[in-house]
Design an enzyme around this catalytic site. Structure first.
Site, short mmCIF file in Angstrom:
data_model
loop_
_atom_site.label_atom_id
_atom_site.label_comp_id
_atom_site.label_asym_id
_atom_site.label_seq_id
_atom_site.Cartn_x
_atom_site.Cartn_y
_atom_site.Cartn_z
CG HIS A 35 38.00 39.72 48.99
ND1 HIS A 35 37.47 39.58 47.73
CD2 HIS A 35 38.15 38.45 49.47
CE1 HIS A 35 37.31 38.30 47.45
NE2 HIS A 35 37.72 37.59 48.48
CG ASP A 79 59.58 34.41 36.93
OD1 ASP A 79 60.31 35.13 37.64
OD2 ASP A 79 60.02 33.61 36.09
#
Length: 460
Positions: free
Chosen positions: A168, A399
């Site tokens: 993070h 995708d």
């Protein structure tokens, strides 16, 4: 509906076999250098690894083998995001920095013993899901830990799960989404037209010399032992800690917003605005304070991330993938939260967001330079909760050639001070579930029963 979802029994039968981990290095030589991390990147909690599972349904074989395609795409993406191929290390003074060494990201290939349908497309969190993301075997104060870990697990139905562990301190939620979609962009043959162009630029957020603090920064108060509440969560209480997830349809969210507006007073004017996040934040906060039965005189804190990329002057550049958020904080007594209307609580959230000016943010950076908050030790406090909204980050849009993800979920959820909002899985054809949100939280058993009752008030 504000419906509680119990973990399914079938997922406990999940068994994953993995190959030995390998290192995926950048496809081209990258600069060897040491990169600065901002004080916002290095806050306690931000230095943790964010672990997510991205579920992809039955995949046509003519698009290639998912582990091979994703591994090759990550290798190309690391040319542009080369800090993720480096290592985190601490300086003599204890400050984290990134050594761009090109050593690579950890990659693991796995196979599951069942179909995705048999495990409910991972709609519910269970300990078995930890098999879907490789755990790096060593953790020495962040030193030499790879910032990126990937596991691609095939399922018997032809679908797969992409497990990701990302540091993070290198990427925030929007940066994570930017990187993930860049990998997908490359996987579908669209390189090198990456948009936006990745930007490191952490030097923009360096503190002043000398540091200058012009505001009271209540958002950093909990690490100070003198400000920590004595109202603690007993993690060993009867029934233990329970993870709960609550489905809220678009209709439930509309009902919630109407109840928010019903609490406004006549003299507040005709123009009203309330985002879905603000309404849900107010409702969840009130419900949680009630569930934990926090004494009226205790101060409670609601913390939530605000995207401040455009608040800075000048704004952070497009493509900045570091921590461009700020943890805003509303702090009032439990009595105020329990007796206030939802509209009053929404206004508190809105006012706190409005306080985040460039001057305030720069003061916070300087505060962190002078007063590094210490991590909490011992049982977690019942008086604060951090809300993390994943529902608008676009994780499911990536995708790789087999369509968008049907579900995105954390790998596990043992955090009693955190509540996550995620989009509902796309596996259900029920129109009522479209544009809905799932609330995931963790509470002691008795508190969860009360929280469940409060969330049930949103049922349609």
């Amino acid at each position: 509906m504000g419906k509680f979802e119990d973990a399914g029994d079938n997922i406990t039968a999940l068994s994953v076999t993995t190959l030995q981990p390998i290192m995926v290095t950048p496809a081209e030589n990258t600069p060897v250098e040491v990169l600065y991390l901002s004080n916002i990147d290095c806050q306690d909690g931000v230095t943790a690894t964010c672990q997510t599972l991205h579920v992809y349904g039955g995949c046509p074989t003519n698009h290639g083998d998912p582990p091979h395609v994703i591994r090759q795409a990550i290798s190309r993406a690391l040319v542009y995001y080369d800090p993720l191929a480096g290592r985190m290390r601490k300086t003599v003074s204890g400050k984290l920095e990134i050594w761009c060494t090109g050593e690579g990201a950890v990659f693991v290939e796995g196979s599951a013993n069942c179909s995705l349908e048999e495990v409910g497309y991972l709609a519910q969190l269970t300990p078995c899901m930890k098999q879907l993301l490789y755990e790096y075997p060593t953790a020495y104060e962040h030193n030499d830990i790879p910032p990126l870990i990937i596991q691609v697990t095939r399922f018997c139905c032809g679908g797969f799960v992409l497990g990701l562990g990302l540091s993070h301190c290198i990427l925030d939620g929007l940066g994570f989404s930017q990187f993930l979609n860049a990998v997908a962009h490359i996987a579908t043959g669209s390189e090198p037209l990456l948009s936006p162009t990745p930007q490191w630029k952490r030097e923009i957020l360096k503190p002043l010399c000398p540091p200058t603090v012009n505001f009271d920064h209540k958002e950093f108060g909990s690490g100070n032992p003198s400000t920590r509440s004595s109202c603690l969560i007993d993690v060993n209480a009867a029934g233990g800690l329970v993870t709960g997830s609550f489905v809220l349809t678009a209709q439930s969210l509309d009902k919630l917003k109407k109840s928010v507006f019903a609490g406004k007073t006549k003299d507040e004017g005709e123009y009203l605005y309330c985002s879905t996040f603000e309404a849900l934040a107010a409702f969840v906060w009130k419900s949680r304070v009630k569930a934990l039965q926090i004494p009226f005189d205790e101060q409670v804190r609601l913390l939530f991330a605000v995207n401040v990329r455009k608040v800075y002057k000048p704004p952070l550049p497009e493509g900045y993938y570091g921590n461009g958020f700020f943890g805003a904080c509303v702090a009032v007594s439990a009595k105020v939260v329990l007796e206030a209307s939802l509209w009053d609580l929404v206004r508190m959230v809105q006012q706190e967001k409005a306080r985040l000016t460039d001057e305030y943010l720069r003061s916070a950076i300087d505060f962190l330079e002078l007063h590094e908050p210490k991590p909490e030790v011992g049982p977690p406090s019942a008086t604060e909760v951090y809300l993390s909204d994943w529902s608008r980050l676009g994780y499911s849009l990536a995708d790789f050639g087999w369509g968008e993800a049907v579900n995105v979920t954390p790998t596990s959820f043992p955090f009693v001070h955190v509540c996550i909002f995620v989009s509902l899985p796309n596996t259900n054809t029920d129109e009522k579930r479209k544009n809905g949100i799932k609330v995931i939280t963790c509470l002691p058993f008795e508190a969860m029963e009360i929280f469940k009752s409060e969330m049930g008030k949103l049922e349609m």
